[in-house]
Design an enzyme around this catalytic site. Sequence first.
Site, PDB file in Angstrom:
ATOM      1  N   GLU A   1       0.836  -1.204   0.000  1.00 57.79           N
ATOM      2  CA  GLU A   1       0.000   0.000   0.000  1.00 57.79           C
ATOM      3  C   GLU A   1       0.872   1.256   0.000  1.00 57.79           C
ATOM      4  O   GLU A   1       0.605   2.213  -0.709  1.00 57.79           O
ATOM      5  CB  GLU A   1      -0.831   0.062   1.279  1.00 57.79           C
ATOM      6  CG  GLU A   1      -2.094  -0.722   1.312  1.00 57.79           C
ATOM      7  CD  GLU A   1      -2.735  -0.560   2.687  1.00 57.79           C
ATOM      8  OE1 GLU A   1      -2.796  -1.562   3.408  1.00 57.79           O
ATOM      9  OE2 GLU A   1      -3.136   0.570   3.042  1.00 57.79           O
TER      10      GLU A   1
ATOM     11  N   ASP B   1       0.792   3.825  -3.045  1.00 55.10           N
ATOM     12  CA  ASP B   1       0.399   5.200  -2.762  1.00 55.10           C
ATOM     13  C   ASP B   1       1.412   6.177  -3.361  1.00 55.10           C
ATOM     14  O   ASP B   1       1.045   7.175  -3.994  1.00 55.10           O
ATOM     15  CB  ASP B   1       0.303   5.374  -1.241  1.00 55.10           C
ATOM     16  CG  ASP B   1       0.166   6.803  -0.799  1.00 55.10           C
ATOM     17  OD1 ASP B   1      -0.953   7.337  -0.906  1.00 55.10           O
ATOM     18  OD2 ASP B   1       1.169   7.417  -0.367  1.00 55.10           O
TER      19      ASP B   1
ATOM     20  N   ASN C   1      -7.352   0.314  -0.138  1.00 57.03           N
ATOM     21  CA  ASN C   1      -6.068  -0.269   0.253  1.00 57.03           C
ATOM     22  C   ASN C   1      -5.612  -1.315  -0.762  1.00 57.03           C
ATOM     23  O   ASN C   1      -4.433  -1.370  -1.122  1.00 57.03           O
ATOM     24  CB  ASN C   1      -6.178  -0.913   1.641  1.00 57.03           C
ATOM     25  CG  ASN C   1      -6.398   0.126   2.729  1.00 57.03           C
ATOM     26  OD1 ASN C   1      -6.171   1.316   2.508  1.00 57.03           O
ATOM     27  ND2 ASN C   1      -6.850  -0.300   3.889  1.00 57.03           N
TER      28      ASN C   1
ATOM     29  N   GLU D   1      -4.344   0.384  -3.916  1.00 55.85           N
ATOM     30  CA  GLU D   1      -2.972   0.891  -3.740  1.00 55.85           C
ATOM     31  C   GLU D   1      -1.962  -0.261  -3.788  1.00 55.85           C
ATOM     32  O   GLU D   1      -0.919  -0.160  -4.440  1.00 55.85           O
ATOM     33  CB  GLU D   1      -2.836   1.599  -2.387  1.00 55.85           C
ATOM     34  CG  GLU D   1      -3.495   2.965  -2.332  1.00 55.85           C
ATOM     35  CD  GLU D   1      -3.353   3.621  -0.968  1.00 55.85           C
ATOM     36  OE1 GLU D   1      -3.373   4.853  -0.891  1.00 55.85           O
ATOM     37  OE2 GLU D   1      -3.226   2.899   0.049  1.00 55.85           O
TER      38      GLU D   1
END
Lengths: 246, 246
Positions: B61, B65, B130, B133
């Site tokens: 994640e 991101d 989540n 990502e």
Amino acid sequence: MKNIRNILNSRFKRNGNFFIQLTEILGFKPKKIKVYSTAFTHRSMNIKDGKGNAVNYERLEFLGDAMLSSVIASHLYLEVPSGDEGYLTKMRSKIVSREHLNELGRDLNLIDLVESKIPSGQFGDNIHGNLFEALVGAIFLDRGYKYCEKFIFKRVIIPYVDIETLEGKVISYKSLLIEWCQKEKKTFRYNVYEDTGNDEVRHFSVKLSIDDKVIAKARATSKKKAEEKASKRAFFAFQKRMSKMI
Amino acid sequence: MKNIRNILNSRFKRNGNFFIQLTEILGFKPKKIKVYSTAFTHRSMNIKDGKGNAVNYERLEFLGDAMLSSVIASHLYLEVPSGDEGYLTKMRSKIVSREHLNELGRDLNLIDLVESKIPSGQFGDNIHGNLFEALVGAIFLDRGYKYCEKFIFKRVIIPYVDIETLEGKVISYKSLLIEWCQKEKKTFRYNVYEDTGNDEVRHFSVKLSIDDKVIAKARATSKKKAEEKASKRAFFAFQKRMSKMI
């Protein structure tokens, strides 16, 4: 206005000073030199493009900041498989801290390349980091992610990113350096002298020699700080060998 | 423990369901399938690698991101030359908002691929974002920045990123759609029906037809919301043609 154009035009010359200095900093030849010119143009120049958009390094800071974050993220992800999300986030923010970016920009003397109407003595500390970010953004636009990654490895990760240090396991670089010199049977000398120059506050410079060869220089507002700074630089110069001590 | 291994081993098969579903989502064949397996492993599985490091999607994640931020940053930089640093930052945070990432993950049904010991009904909304990502992080590790960029263009930028909309210039997609149909002399119909299913709260579904062809479907807790959602989807389907209206 003509004056500004002259300055900018002189930058585009492939044998000009800007091009030569830039190539040295980058470690490769820039292609889209106009992008780098923007990366070193301060807003005080008040330059606009044909459509009236402001031309200065501030938008490139946004881009460079994003690229730095990604490259550091992927490095940490691969380098520290035991670190969870929180750890990785914390380590990254240490690496791309304002203070650290300012140091990186200052070490490369990026401020020397800036075109600005404000005298360079009047800039705050953050201009160094801002220029560093803008330069990274320009590299991305000029050559793409891979070159950006290479540059960040060369200028940020290899010289500065040591996980042990970031985790705070090193308390004093001077003591680390002394211990290492003793173990390796090397002589060392900190040559400190007052070097206030035009600054308002008293400053000291130090030359750190190992086996009579100058290894690192530093300047700060106290002798102790200057010595620590020089020791840190020496540590990173000898990183692989010295980090076995930690 | 054996059971977990079996589950994971079945994922590595190149003709298995996981591989097929994944290929459809990605739009290309995954190479390092193990990385994608991690991207869909929930911490409740409590899996560790040979060195005792936790294997689940949380670290990915962090990586995903960062990649999302970079790709969106470079898109906005090039797309909106008039936007200053503050504008670019604001636009990016709208695009990668938690709510938006959840929507993206939900639309791709990523939750269907998760291995978890928690029943899927017990997950909060954020699991969708989540997973999205983490998937982006896995793509980066599998194929590098370029593929990551392509995937984000296909799944985020092309279908969802419309600068005018992000700037809040579109207030109602339904009115925009009606206006466009009238101008283009097209008929439209919103076919709304109650569709609560097993949900605790009442839900409505809508089918939006243009010239008697179903263009978009949506489901929400009120008729009005469902219609707006379907209109928004239709807008993005016809983006180029309709955005001339704004």
